[in-house]
Scaffold this motif. Structure first.
Motif, PDB file in Angstrom:
ATOM      1  N   GLY A 245       1.007  -1.125   0.036  1.00  0.00           N
ATOM      2  CA  GLY A 245       0.024  -0.083  -0.072  1.00  0.00           C
ATOM      3  C   GLY A 245       0.862   1.196   0.151  1.00  0.00           C
ATOM      4  O   GLY A 245       0.505   2.102  -0.733  1.00  0.00           O
ATOM      5  N   ARG A 249       0.903   3.953  -3.120  1.00  0.00           N
ATOM      6  CA  ARG A 249       0.851   5.530  -3.053  1.00  0.00           C
ATOM      7  C   ARG A 249       2.073   6.185  -3.392  1.00  0.00           C
ATOM      8  O   ARG A 249       2.198   7.404  -3.991  1.00  0.00           O
ATOM      9  N   LEU A 278      -5.789   3.454   1.884  1.00  0.00           N
ATOM     10  CA  LEU A 278      -4.928   4.577   2.027  1.00  0.00           C
ATOM     11  C   LEU A 278      -5.832   5.669   2.343  1.00  0.00           C
ATOM     12  O   LEU A 278      -6.946   5.946   1.695  1.00  0.00           O
ATOM     13  N   VAL A 285      -0.808   2.870   6.756  1.00  0.00           N
ATOM     14  CA  VAL A 285      -1.596   2.221   5.945  1.00  0.00           C
ATOM     15  C   VAL A 285      -2.364   1.037   6.799  1.00  0.00           C
ATOM     16  O   VAL A 285      -1.972   0.488   7.682  1.00  0.00           O
TER      17      VAL A 285
END
Length: 296
Positions: A245, A249, A278, A285
């Protein structure tokens, strides 16, 4: 719970599935008081799952007396059959589900060797769900020579990688090498040099290698070789999901605020689903999923 000074009660739960035959099984010792490192390692080896979680009251007594409605705090340690790991997502979820079944829905705080990890437990659709919040994540590049060695150990030609998801090492409590396959077929073919990959992972301080394939904008299939834990493959890996995650991002693969669905374990016959959340303005996360007790 039994006194661990006599014989610790070892529970078995699966995480990221409400089916005991799916997800990733973990051992859970809810009262590990008095157990030393060697004893915990021996128990984890006997259980034989990729990790077993051991819970005690915080060593300084902080938060241990708070009511469930305001949060209950525990020190938690994780052992694979071969070694201690700083953080394990699926064993965190398994332990939280086990506590939730005994104490009801609510909030937990787990003090891990990687940092403080809040967990929320709730009932949803007849299943117990747990969502953890990671420690502060980070993402770094991998040296070209180390990447070449990883691909050689996996027997993955460089041309089988997805160029839109470049290799990185990501951290959200433990370090994971993220490698993206260009096709689902490439991901499905997993045979690798156990000793060679294990040696590289020890040198780079990696917990797993997070192999991914992007099925849709926010849907991924993943697999996690785990030779450093003495396990060929981990069926559902919460720590790697948190790291991924952060990776997604950081590299702009998904928006700053997004909910990702990760499917794992299908190629092992233990399907599980991990939800990765997110949030804008919060680098941490959140990883959640269902859990279920595995019958004795």
């Amino acid at each position: 719970m039994n006194s661990v000074l006599q014989s610790p009660e070892v529970l078995r739960y699966t995480a990221f599935s409400d089916d005991p035959e799916g997800g990733n099984p973990a051992g859970v010792v809810l009262d590990a008081t008095g157990l030393g490192d060697a004893e915990m390692l021996a128990i984890a080896a006997e259980v034989g799952y990729s990790e077993t979680a051991f819970l005690t009251a915080p060593s300084d007594g902080a938060d241990s007396g708070r009511s469930w409605s305001t949060g209950r705090a525990y020190t938690i340690r994780y052992f694979s059959p071969k070694a201690e790991v700083p953080f394990c997502g699926h064993a965190t979820v398994a332990a939280a589900v086990a506590l939730g079944e005994r104490l009801g829905p609510g909030d937990l705080v787990f003090f891990t060797r990687a940092g403080t990890v809040p967990v929320t437990v709730k009932q949803e659709g007849g299943a117990t769900q747990a969502t953890l919040t990671s420690v502060e994540p980070s993402v770094e590049e991998i040296a070209a020579g180390d990447l070449d060695e990883a691909l050689a150990a996996l027997d993955w030609p460089a041309g089988d990688l997805d160029p839109s998801l470049p290799p990185r090492i990501a951290y959200a409590g433990a370090r994971h090498l993220v490698l993206a396959a260009a096709t689902r077929e490439r991901l499905a073919r997993l045979t690798y040099d156990f000793a060679r990959l294990e040696a590289l992972m020890h040198r780079l301080d990696l917990t797993t290698v997070q192999l991914v394939w992007r099925a849709a904008a926010e849907v991924f299939h993943v697999r996690d070789p785990f030779p450093v834990g003495g396990v060929v493959e981990d069926p559902a890996t919460g720590a790697a999901a948190a790291a991924f995650g952060a990776y997604a991002r950081e590299l702009g693969v998904v928006p700053e605020a997004a909910v990702l669905t990760l499917h794992q374990g299908e190629d092992m016959g233990r399907p599980g689903v991990l939800t990765v959340e997110l949030r804008a303005g919060d680098r941490r996360v959140r990883v959640g999923g269902a859990g279920a007790r595995i019958p004795a």
